[in-house]
Design an enzyme around this catalytic site. Structure first.
Site, PDB file in Angstrom:
ATOM      1  N   ASP A  43       0.868  -1.178   0.000  1.00 42.78           N
ATOM      2  CA  ASP A  43       0.000   0.000   0.000  1.00 42.78           C
ATOM      3  C   ASP A  43       0.910   1.234   0.000  1.00 42.78           C
ATOM      4  OD1 ASP A  43      -2.178   1.710   0.264  1.00 42.78           O
ATOM      5  OD2 ASP A  43      -2.633   1.173   2.338  1.00 42.78           O
TER       6      ASP A  43
ATOM      7  N   ARG B  12     -14.608  -4.576  -5.276  1.00 46.19           N
ATOM      8  CA  ARG B  12     -15.160  -3.749  -4.191  1.00 46.19           C
ATOM      9  C   ARG B  12     -16.669  -3.600  -4.386  1.00 46.19           C
ATOM     10  NH1 ARG B  12     -11.986  -0.078  -1.521  1.00 46.19           N
ATOM     11  NH2 ARG B  12     -13.904   0.226  -0.311  1.00 46.19           N
TER      12      ARG B  12
HETATM   13  N1   CP Z   1      -8.977   1.394  -1.924  1.00 40.53           N
HETATM   14  C1   CP Z   1      -9.779   2.416  -1.555  1.00 40.53           C
HETATM   15  O1   CP Z   1     -10.492   2.355  -0.544  1.00 40.53           O
HETATM   16  O2   CP Z   1      -9.762   3.488  -2.398  1.00 40.53           O
HETATM   17  P1   CP Z   1     -10.449   4.906  -2.168  1.00 40.53           P
HETATM   18  O3   CP Z   1      -9.667   5.623  -1.111  1.00 40.53           O
HETATM   19  O4   CP Z   1     -10.359   5.566  -3.507  1.00 40.53           O
HETATM   20  O5   CP Z   1     -11.869   4.692  -1.735  1.00 40.53           O
HETATM   21  N1  NVA Z   2      -3.714   3.089   3.806  1.00 41.03           N
HETATM   22  C1  NVA Z   2      -4.431   3.942   2.898  1.00 41.03           C
HETATM   23  C2  NVA Z   2      -5.533   3.183   2.234  1.00 41.03           C
HETATM   24  C3  NVA Z   2      -6.323   3.976   1.221  1.00 41.03           C
HETATM   25  C4  NVA Z   2      -7.416   3.179   0.605  1.00 41.03           C
HETATM   26  C5  NVA Z   2      -4.981   5.136   3.672  1.00 41.03           C
HETATM   27  O1  NVA Z   2      -5.533   4.951   4.751  1.00 41.03           O
HETATM   28  O2  NVA Z   2      -4.824   6.255   3.181  1.00 41.03           O
END
Ligand code: CP
Ligand code: NVA
Length: 308
Positions: A225, A294
């Site tokens: 991530d 999703r």
């Molecule tokens: N992966 C995810 O939750 O993306 P967003 O922040 O765009 O919703």
């Molecule tokens: N770890 C990231 C995930 C985004 C979908 C955040 O919290 O910004």
């Protein structure tokens, strides 16, 4: 009425039931335009509040589209534009929203805010990400893995980088779905001090391995991530990036995993930081399938919340 707050709250039967329903609904939509209703419109006459205190592309769009496909009506609310942003309490907000809508999805900062919403709401609440967890994402990731490779049980999942909210939900899923999990990241960014003790108590096959090459050996699923999450202080960027650089997923590292290993990233990504573009666009990458799933899995989660 059931909330969907954390993967650890649900039984494996319920989790698998959600995945099964998501798969069925996805298959039933093949060839249909995105705006077509699902058969039976299971959320007909239902209104769903989608509350965002943080930015979003995937969660926002997939929930909105999902509610519409199920025949329900979404209301998108930005925390900053609500009285919530002016100091109205979450408990009052929860009680007010419950008088108008049938279901609430919340993306917020502290997990306590989510729990407070769930405590005072009289309608189900879904976790659309907190600083601590992102269960909808991991349900979509497991759905994606199982579509491509069959059951995730007994498989080796390796997480590189920051021990963040997305990792935490993988950790909870490892207990429920019975896969083995390796964390390969800097000591400073481990999600909890007593992670190994927790894993032992919960009987999770979990290991910390700071050597990326030995960590990735025999991996069936490789995930990472962004190095800076939405809740992180931007001033921490330089320090975090220096700590995380050795854990970048590039082609050389990926070539050490199983040949069939999938690469996952919840997105949004910072290309060529946590993972190189050749990996993100490579043959093992399923990042856009994750994003699509999703939609399907969250539709199943909403149905599950309302069916109980
Ligand atoms: N992966 C995810 O939750 O993306 P967003 O922040 O765009 O919703
Ligand atoms: N770890 C990231 C995930 C985004 C979908 C955040 O919290 O910004």
């Amino acid at each position: 009425m059931m909330n969907f707050l954390n993967i650890s709250d649900l039984s494996i039967q319920d989790l698998n039931g959600i995945l099964e329903q998501a798969k069925m609904m996805k298959n039933a939509r093949v060839g249909l335009p995105k705006g077509a209703y699902d058969e039976g419109q299971p959320l007909s006459q239902h209104i769903v509040a989608l509350v965002f205190e943080k930015p979003s592309t995937r969660t926002r769009t997939s929930f909105d589209v999902g509610v519409r496909q199920l025949g329900g009506q979404p209301i998108l609310l930005s925390g900053a534009e609500m009285q919530l942003g002016q100091g109205e309490t979450i408990s009052d907000t929860a009680r007010v929203l419950s008088r108008y809508v049938d279901l609430i999805m919340l993306r917020t900062f502290e997990c306590q805010t989510l729990y407070e919403m769930a405590k005072y709401s009289t309608v189900p609440v879904i976790n659309g990400l907190t600083n601590e967890s992102h269960p909808c994402q991991i349900m979509a990731d497991i759905m994606t893995f199982e579509e491509k490779r069959g059951s995730i049980q007994g498989k080796k999942v390796v997480w590189f980088g920051d021990g963040n909210n997305v990792f935490n939900s993988f950790f909870q899923a490892a207990e429920k779905f019975g896969f083995s999990l390796v964390f390969s990241g800097p000591k400073e960014l481990e999600p909890a001090k007593d992670l190994c003790r927790q894993a032992k108590k919960l009987d999770i096959d979990f290991k910390i391995d700071r050597d990326p090459i030995s960590a990735i050996t025999d991996a069936d699923l490789v995930a990472t991530d962004t190095w800076l999450s939405m809740h992180d202080n931007p001033e921490a960027k330089k320090i975090k990036y220096n700590q995380l650089k050795p854990f970048q997923i590039n082609e050389e590292l990926m070539s050490r995993a199983n040949e069939e290993a999938l690469f996952m990233h919840c997105l949004p990504a910072h290309r060529d930081e946590e993972a190189t573009s050749d990996v993100m666009d490579g043959k093992n990458s399923v990042i856009f399938d994750e994003a699509e799933n999703r939609l399907h899995v969250q539709k199943a989660i909403m149905r599950w919340c309302l069916s109980k």
